[in-house]
Design a protein around this motif. Sequence first.
Motif, PDB file in Angstrom:
ATOM      1  N   TYR A 124       7.655 -11.355  13.546  1.00 59.21           N
ATOM      2  CA  TYR A 124       7.055 -12.681  13.713  1.00 59.21           C
ATOM      3  C   TYR A 124       5.686 -12.587  14.383  1.00 59.21           C
ATOM      4  CZ  TYR A 124      10.909 -15.596  12.112  1.00 59.21           C
ATOM      5  OH  TYR A 124      11.838 -16.244  11.324  1.00 59.21           O
ATOM      6  N   ALA A 125       5.516 -11.658  15.302  1.00 57.67           N
ATOM      7  CA  ALA A 125       4.216 -11.479  15.951  1.00 57.67           C
ATOM      8  C   ALA A 125       3.162 -11.034  14.943  1.00 57.67           C
ATOM      9  CB  ALA A 125       4.335 -10.469  17.090  1.00 57.67           C
ATOM     10  N   LEU A 126       3.530 -10.122  14.054  1.00 58.50           N
ATOM     11  CA  LEU A 126       2.586  -9.628  13.051  1.00 58.50           C
ATOM     12  C   LEU A 126       2.214 -10.730  12.066  1.00 58.50           C
ATOM     13  CD1 LEU A 126       4.168  -6.124  12.286  1.00 58.50           C
ATOM     14  CD2 LEU A 126       2.208  -6.634  13.746  1.00 58.50           C
ATOM     15  N   VAL A 127       3.205 -11.453  11.583  1.00 59.79           N
ATOM     16  CA  VAL A 127       2.946 -12.540  10.635  1.00 59.79           C
ATOM     17  C   VAL A 127       2.053 -13.598  11.267  1.00 59.79           C
ATOM     18  CG1 VAL A 127       4.026 -14.464   9.409  1.00 59.79           C
ATOM     19  CG2 VAL A 127       5.044 -12.183   9.289  1.00 59.79           C
ATOM     20  N   SER A 128       2.389 -13.986  12.486  1.00 62.99           N
ATOM     21  CA  SER A 128       1.628 -15.024  13.182  1.00 62.99           C
ATOM     22  C   SER A 128       0.198 -14.576  13.449  1.00 62.99           C
ATOM     23  CB  SER A 128       2.321 -15.371  14.499  1.00 62.99           C
ATOM     24  OG  SER A 128       1.570 -16.317  15.231  1.00 62.99           O
ATOM     25  N   PHE A 129       0.036 -13.335  13.928  1.00 62.28           N
ATOM     26  CA  PHE A 129      -1.308 -12.844  14.237  1.00 62.28           C
ATOM     27  C   PHE A 129      -2.186 -12.809  12.990  1.00 62.28           C
ATOM     28  CE2 PHE A 129      -4.104  -9.081  14.129  1.00 62.28           C
ATOM     29  CZ  PHE A 129      -5.021  -9.464  15.094  1.00 62.28           C
ATOM     30  N   MET A 130      -1.703 -12.226  11.916  1.00 63.40           N
ATOM     31  CA  MET A 130      -2.543 -12.073  10.722  1.00 63.40           C
ATOM     32  C   MET A 130      -2.833 -13.413  10.058  1.00 63.40           C
ATOM     33  SD  MET A 130      -1.440  -8.445   8.997  1.00 63.40           S
ATOM     34  CE  MET A 130       0.345  -8.643   9.090  1.00 63.40           C
ATOM     35  N   PHE A 131      -1.906 -14.349  10.144  1.00 57.64           N
ATOM     36  CA  PHE A 131      -2.174 -15.672   9.570  1.00 57.64           C
ATOM     37  C   PHE A 131      -3.267 -16.395  10.347  1.00 57.64           C
ATOM     38  CE2 PHE A 131      -1.423 -20.273   9.817  1.00 57.64           C
ATOM     39  CZ  PHE A 131      -1.706 -20.611   8.507  1.00 57.64           C
ATOM     40  N   PHE A 132      -3.099 -16.530  11.653  1.00 54.92           N
ATOM     41  CA  PHE A 132      -4.052 -17.307  12.450  1.00 54.92           C
ATOM     42  C   PHE A 132      -5.384 -16.583  12.612  1.00 54.92           C
ATOM     43  CE2 PHE A 132      -0.069 -19.319  13.791  1.00 54.92           C
ATOM     44  CZ  PHE A 132      -0.407 -20.657  13.630  1.00 54.92           C
ATOM     45  N   LYS A 133      -5.369 -15.269  12.723  1.00 50.50           N
ATOM     46  CA  LYS A 133      -6.630 -14.546  12.886  1.00 50.50           C
ATOM     47  C   LYS A 133      -7.483 -14.671  11.642  1.00 50.50           C
ATOM     48  CE  LYS A 133      -9.276 -12.368  15.602  1.00 50.50           C
ATOM     49  NZ  LYS A 133      -9.741 -13.020  16.841  1.00 50.50           N
ATOM     50  N   GLY A 134      -6.853 -14.643  10.482  1.00 48.88           N
ATOM     51  CA  GLY A 134      -7.615 -14.832   9.251  1.00 48.88           C
ATOM     52  C   GLY A 134      -8.268 -16.194   9.186  1.00 48.88           C
ATOM     53  N   ILE A 135      -7.556 -17.221   9.646  1.00 49.00           N
ATOM     54  CA  ILE A 135      -8.124 -18.570   9.662  1.00 49.00           C
ATOM     55  C   ILE A 135      -9.262 -18.664  10.672  1.00 49.00           C
ATOM     56  CG2 ILE A 135      -7.640 -21.005  10.074  1.00 49.00           C
ATOM     57  CD1 ILE A 135      -6.352 -19.870   7.540  1.00 49.00           C
ATOM     58  N   PHE A 136      -9.077 -18.061  11.847  1.00 50.33           N
ATOM     59  CA  PHE A 136     -10.081 -18.161  12.900  1.00 50.33           C
ATOM     60  C   PHE A 136     -11.370 -17.410  12.549  1.00 50.33           C
ATOM     61  CE2 PHE A 136      -6.423 -18.613  16.183  1.00 50.33           C
ATOM     62  CZ  PHE A 136      -6.260 -19.941  15.778  1.00 50.33           C
ATOM     63  N   THR A 137     -11.252 -16.256  11.918  1.00 51.05           N
ATOM     64  CA  THR A 137     -12.452 -15.476  11.603  1.00 51.05           C
ATOM     65  C   THR A 137     -13.271 -16.097  10.484  1.00 51.05           C
ATOM     66  OG1 THR A 137     -11.198 -14.098  10.044  1.00 51.05           O
ATOM     67  CG2 THR A 137     -11.399 -13.298  12.314  1.00 51.05           C
ATOM     68  N   LYS A 138     -12.602 -16.832   9.582  1.00 47.43           N
ATOM     69  CA  LYS A 138     -13.258 -17.465   8.436  1.00 47.43           C
ATOM     70  C   LYS A 138     -13.879 -16.440   7.477  1.00 47.43           C
ATOM     71  CE  LYS A 138     -14.304 -21.661  11.047  1.00 47.43           C
ATOM     72  NZ  LYS A 138     -15.368 -22.604  11.514  1.00 47.43           N
ATOM     73  N   LEU A 155      -5.879 -13.381   2.821  1.00 49.77           N
ATOM     74  CA  LEU A 155      -4.693 -12.721   3.360  1.00 49.77           C
ATOM     75  C   LEU A 155      -3.789 -13.728   4.066  1.00 49.77           C
ATOM     76  CD1 LEU A 155      -3.054 -10.188   4.101  1.00 49.77           C
ATOM     77  CD2 LEU A 155      -4.543  -9.922   6.106  1.00 49.77           C
ATOM     78  N   SER A 156      -4.380 -14.653   4.804  1.00 51.26           N
ATOM     79  CA  SER A 156      -3.592 -15.685   5.482  1.00 51.26           C
ATOM     80  C   SER A 156      -2.795 -16.515   4.477  1.00 51.26           C
ATOM     81  CB  SER A 156      -4.514 -16.593   6.302  1.00 51.26           C
ATOM     82  OG  SER A 156      -5.154 -15.874   7.333  1.00 51.26           O
ATOM     83  N   LEU A 157      -3.412 -16.829   3.360  1.00 53.27           N
ATOM     84  CA  LEU A 157      -2.711 -17.606   2.332  1.00 53.27           C
ATOM     85  C   LEU A 157      -1.546 -16.811   1.743  1.00 53.27           C
ATOM     86  CD1 LEU A 157      -5.772 -19.226   0.506  1.00 53.27           C
ATOM     87  CD2 LEU A 157      -4.309 -20.230   2.264  1.00 53.27           C
ATOM     88  N   LEU A 158      -1.745 -15.508   1.548  1.00 51.90           N
ATOM     89  CA  LEU A 158      -0.656 -14.673   1.042  1.00 51.90           C
ATOM     90  C   LEU A 158       0.482 -14.586   2.058  1.00 51.90           C
ATOM     91  CD1 LEU A 158      -2.605 -11.730  -0.656  1.00 51.90           C
ATOM     92  CD2 LEU A 158      -1.344 -13.577  -1.773  1.00 51.90           C
ATOM     93  N   ILE A 159       0.123 -14.543   3.340  1.00 43.88           N
ATOM     94  CA  ILE A 159       1.146 -14.514   4.392  1.00 43.88           C
ATOM     95  C   ILE A 159       2.011 -15.764   4.313  1.00 43.88           C
ATOM     96  CG2 ILE A 159       1.491 -14.670   6.888  1.00 43.88           C
ATOM     97  CD1 ILE A 159       0.771 -11.888   6.092  1.00 43.88           C
ATOM     98  N   VAL A 160       1.377 -16.903   4.082  1.00 41.28           N
ATOM     99  CA  VAL A 160       2.121 -18.159   3.976  1.00 41.28           C
ATOM    100  C   VAL A 160       3.054 -18.131   2.772  1.00 41.28           C
ATOM    101  CG1 VAL A 160       1.907 -20.630   3.548  1.00 41.28           C
ATOM    102  CG2 VAL A 160       0.392 -19.530   5.183  1.00 41.28           C
ATOM    103  N   VAL A 161       2.566 -17.617   1.658  1.00 41.22           N
ATOM    104  CA  VAL A 161       3.365 -17.587   0.432  1.00 41.22           C
ATOM    105  C   VAL A 161       4.613 -16.719   0.598  1.00 41.22           C
ATOM    106  CG1 VAL A 161       3.387 -16.844  -1.974  1.00 41.22           C
ATOM    107  CG2 VAL A 161       1.406 -18.074  -1.074  1.00 41.22           C
ATOM    108  N   PHE A 162       4.444 -15.531   1.180  1.00 43.30           N
ATOM    109  CA  PHE A 162       5.550 -14.581   1.253  1.00 43.30           C
ATOM    110  C   PHE A 162       6.425 -14.744   2.498  1.00 43.30           C
ATOM    111  CE2 PHE A 162       2.625 -12.382  -1.655  1.00 43.30           C
ATOM    112  CZ  PHE A 162       3.509 -12.064  -2.683  1.00 43.30           C
ATOM    113  N   TYR A 163       5.832 -15.236   3.586  1.00 41.64           N
ATOM    114  CA  TYR A 163       6.593 -15.286   4.835  1.00 41.64           C
ATOM    115  C   TYR A 163       6.649 -16.687   5.447  1.00 41.64           C
ATOM    116  CZ  TYR A 163       6.118 -10.224   4.555  1.00 41.64           C
ATOM    117  OH  TYR A 163       6.155  -8.923   4.132  1.00 41.64           O
ATOM    118  N   GLY A 164       6.192 -17.682   4.735  1.00 41.46           N
ATOM    119  CA  GLY A 164       6.185 -19.038   5.288  1.00 41.46           C
ATOM    120  C   GLY A 164       7.572 -19.563   5.609  1.00 41.46           C
TER     121      GLY A 164
END
Length: 252
Positions: free
Chosen positions: A124-138, A145-154
């Motif tokens: 959960y830490a890995l999923v959460s970090f990569m999702f939010f960090k991708g959004i924050f960095t823009k 990658l954040s969108l793929l995280i949502v699709v596979f692990y949402g």
Amino acid sequence: MKKTSLDNPFVFTPSVVLLPLLFVLSLWTVFWVEKHFHISLSHYGVYPREAFGAKGIFFSAFLHGDLKHLVNNSLALLVLLAVLRFFYREQSYGVLFFGIIFSGLGTWLLGRPSYHIGASGLVYALVSFMFFKGIFTKYYRLVALSLLIVVFYGGMVWYMFPKVDDAISWEGHLSGFLTGVAFALVLRTPQFAKPILYDWEEPDFNPELDPFVKNFDETGRFSPPPKPEEVVKEYFTTSLKVIYNFIGIKKE
């Protein structure tokens, strides 16, 4: 070895494969030891708010109750750790180590009075970090990658709440999720920073010293300062008396 650059900050190295393989191998090794020697190491898991249960903050991620639990976490970690190492190379080891520590600590603070084991908090830490960090960095690739995280692990989000499944540690899932959010906010990713093209983009830029900015007043109107008066230079300086004779032009 290919070096990173702003246009291509992602580099595939053997560690992209070795990191997840070695980590998952450690999980299976512990599980094999338990089964082969007919012992249980569950008492090394997290037992919330008890001093003897604090050791689980470090060890619980390596313990699993059954084969199904181990397989599910292993498959997720093989993918997520490889993705983490490839896209966030400079931050990968810190996220892995402190992801285990802080998700375990959160479980120790929030959990029910029972032994909590498994690497789900780290997942959960890995999923959460990569999702939010991708959004924050823009950065466009990380946003993808954040969108793929949502699709596979949402769908994992539902297992962070109580009463969904009493057999799982929702406290560990929630702790891992919050840990990932915190990492996304705190950890810097300078490899994705935009190049500095202008002086005003520098972090130590002082507009009061910039000659162009001085052309604007406090309200933002263009108001350049007056030009200094030109000083006529005296090219001939002497203490001798100079007599000038003007020769007129005779008219015919």
